[in-house]
Scaffold this motif. Structure first.
Motif, PDB file in Angstrom:
ATOM      1  N   LEU A  47       0.829  -1.219   0.000  1.00  0.00           N
ATOM      2  CA  LEU A  47       0.000   0.000   0.000  1.00  0.00           C
ATOM      3  C   LEU A  47       0.857   1.261   0.000  1.00  0.00           C
ATOM      4  CD1 LEU A  47      -2.875  -0.969   2.465  1.00  0.00           C
ATOM      5  CD2 LEU A  47      -3.068  -0.527   0.018  1.00  0.00           C
ATOM      6  N   ILE A  48       1.862   1.279   0.857  1.00  0.00           N
ATOM      7  CA  ILE A  48       2.723   2.456   0.925  1.00  0.00           C
ATOM      8  C   ILE A  48       3.491   2.626  -0.386  1.00  0.00           C
ATOM      9  CG2 ILE A  48       4.749   3.431   2.081  1.00  0.00           C
ATOM     10  CD1 ILE A  48       3.653   2.167   4.687  1.00  0.00           C
ATOM     11  N   SER A  49       3.980   1.520  -0.940  1.00  0.00           N
ATOM     12  CA  SER A  49       4.696   1.591  -2.222  1.00  0.00           C
ATOM     13  C   SER A  49       3.771   2.071  -3.339  1.00  0.00           C
ATOM     14  CB  SER A  49       5.260   0.221  -2.588  1.00  0.00           C
ATOM     15  OG  SER A  49       6.191  -0.208  -1.634  1.00  0.00           O
ATOM     16  N   GLY A  50       2.530   1.606  -3.322  1.00  0.00           N
ATOM     17  CA  GLY A  50       1.575   2.035  -4.330  1.00  0.00           C
ATOM     18  C   GLY A  50       1.303   3.531  -4.256  1.00  0.00           C
ATOM     19  N   LEU A  51       1.134   4.035  -3.044  1.00  0.00           N
ATOM     20  CA  LEU A  51       0.936   5.480  -2.886  1.00  0.00           C
ATOM     21  C   LEU A  51       2.160   6.263  -3.343  1.00  0.00           C
ATOM     22  CD1 LEU A  51      -0.871   5.608   0.569  1.00  0.00           C
ATOM     23  CD2 LEU A  51      -1.819   6.240  -1.655  1.00  0.00           C
ATOM     24  N   MET A  52       3.333   5.762  -2.986  1.00  0.00           N
ATOM     25  CA  MET A  52       4.564   6.436  -3.377  1.00  0.00           C
ATOM     26  C   MET A  52       4.707   6.467  -4.904  1.00  0.00           C
ATOM     27  SD  MET A  52       8.455   5.547  -2.244  1.00  0.00           S
ATOM     28  CE  MET A  52       8.561   4.129  -3.311  1.00  0.00           C
ATOM     29  N   ILE A  53       4.450   5.350  -5.543  1.00  0.00           N
ATOM     30  CA  ILE A  53       4.554   5.294  -7.009  1.00  0.00           C
ATOM     31  C   ILE A  53       3.523   6.208  -7.663  1.00  0.00           C
ATOM     32  CG2 ILE A  53       4.178   3.760  -8.992  1.00  0.00           C
ATOM     33  CD1 ILE A  53       5.562   1.555  -7.343  1.00  0.00           C
ATOM     34  N   THR A  54       2.328   6.250  -7.086  1.00  0.00           N
ATOM     35  CA  THR A  54       1.282   7.120  -7.640  1.00  0.00           C
ATOM     36  C   THR A  54       1.711   8.584  -7.601  1.00  0.00           C
ATOM     37  OG1 THR A  54      -0.445   5.576  -6.968  1.00  0.00           O
ATOM     38  CG2 THR A  54      -1.117   7.864  -7.377  1.00  0.00           C
ATOM     39  N   PHE A  55       2.167   9.044  -6.441  1.00  0.00           N
ATOM     40  CA  PHE A  55       2.554  10.448  -6.326  1.00  0.00           C
ATOM     41  C   PHE A  55       3.805  10.773  -7.130  1.00  0.00           C
ATOM     42  CE2 PHE A  55      -0.142  10.233  -2.461  1.00  0.00           C
ATOM     43  CZ  PHE A  55      -1.052  11.198  -2.850  1.00  0.00           C
ATOM     44  N   LEU A  56       4.754   9.835  -7.190  1.00  0.00           N
ATOM     45  CA  LEU A  56       5.940  10.064  -8.023  1.00  0.00           C
ATOM     46  C   LEU A  56       5.574  10.109  -9.507  1.00  0.00           C
ATOM     47  CD1 LEU A  56       8.650   7.906  -6.232  1.00  0.00           C
ATOM     48  CD2 LEU A  56       8.532  10.400  -6.350  1.00  0.00           C
ATOM     49  N   SER A  57       4.608   9.295  -9.901  1.00  0.00           N
ATOM     50  CA  SER A  57       4.158   9.306 -11.293  1.00  0.00           C
ATOM     51  C   SER A  57       3.490  10.630 -11.649  1.00  0.00           C
ATOM     52  CB  SER A  57       3.170   8.155 -11.544  1.00  0.00           C
ATOM     53  OG  SER A  57       3.799   6.920 -11.366  1.00  0.00           O
ATOM     54  N   ILE A  58       2.669  11.135 -10.742  1.00  0.00           N
ATOM     55  CA  ILE A  58       2.019  12.432 -10.974  1.00  0.00           C
ATOM     56  C   ILE A  58       3.073  13.532 -11.049  1.00  0.00           C
ATOM     57  CG2 ILE A  58       0.481  14.152  -9.945  1.00  0.00           C
ATOM     58  CD1 ILE A  58      -1.176  11.773  -8.848  1.00  0.00           C
ATOM     59  N   ALA A  59       4.055  13.463 -10.148  1.00  0.00           N
ATOM     60  CA  ALA A  59       5.120  14.481 -10.164  1.00  0.00           C
ATOM     61  C   ALA A  59       5.916  14.411 -11.468  1.00  0.00           C
ATOM     62  CB  ALA A  59       6.043  14.292  -8.965  1.00  0.00           C
ATOM     63  N   LEU A  60       6.245  13.219 -11.910  1.00  0.00           N
ATOM     64  CA  LEU A  60       6.979  13.062 -13.166  1.00  0.00           C
ATOM     65  C   LEU A  60       6.151  13.565 -14.345  1.00  0.00           C
ATOM     66  CD1 LEU A  60       9.431  12.023 -14.754  1.00  0.00           C
ATOM     67  CD2 LEU A  60       8.302   9.783 -14.821  1.00  0.00           C
TER      68      LEU A  60
END
Length: 119
Positions: A47-60
């Motif tokens: 769950l934490i990794s999924g949230l991190m990837i989501t926000f990093l993807s939006i930032a990218l």
């Protein structure tokens, strides 16, 4: 006299079977609780990794939007990267590499747990 010894032997054997069964139940409960605790930890990490990837993807995607001076180009590029990743996973599944990898990791995990238990 022999009947007394047989009766005592029967009692001792019955008690031994009962204790062995209790030990089996305790070992099973310990193994199940270890597996459950490990699964919960993996779910939290996922769950934490999924949230991190989501926000990093939006930032990218936002960074790429500003770099290419567009409104959706960055999101399309990030989506394309995820599509490539998905195709790589499908290829790994189809070729059996992913299954072999997970089977190997599972067997390593099981063998390390049994060796720790034996010590």
């Amino acid at each position: 006299m022999d009947i007394l010894k047989i009766s005592k032997l029967k009692e001792t054997f019955t008690e031994y079977i009962r204790v062995k069964f209790e030990l089996f139940k305790l070992d099973l409960a310990e193994q199940l609780s270890n597996v459950l605790a490990q699964m919960i930890a993996y779910v939290v990490i996922l769950l934490i990794s999924g949230l991190m990837i989501t926000f990093l993807s939006i930032a990218l995607a936002n960074f790429l939007n500003s770099f290419f001076k567009g409104e959706s180009v960055g999101y399309l590029i990030v989506a394309g990267l995820y599509l490539l990743l998905l195709l790589l996973v499908f290829y790994s599944l189809k070729s059996g590499k992913l299954k072999t990898f997970f089977e190997k990791k599972l067997m390593e995990n099981i063998s390390s747990e049994t060796s720790e238990k034996d010590e």
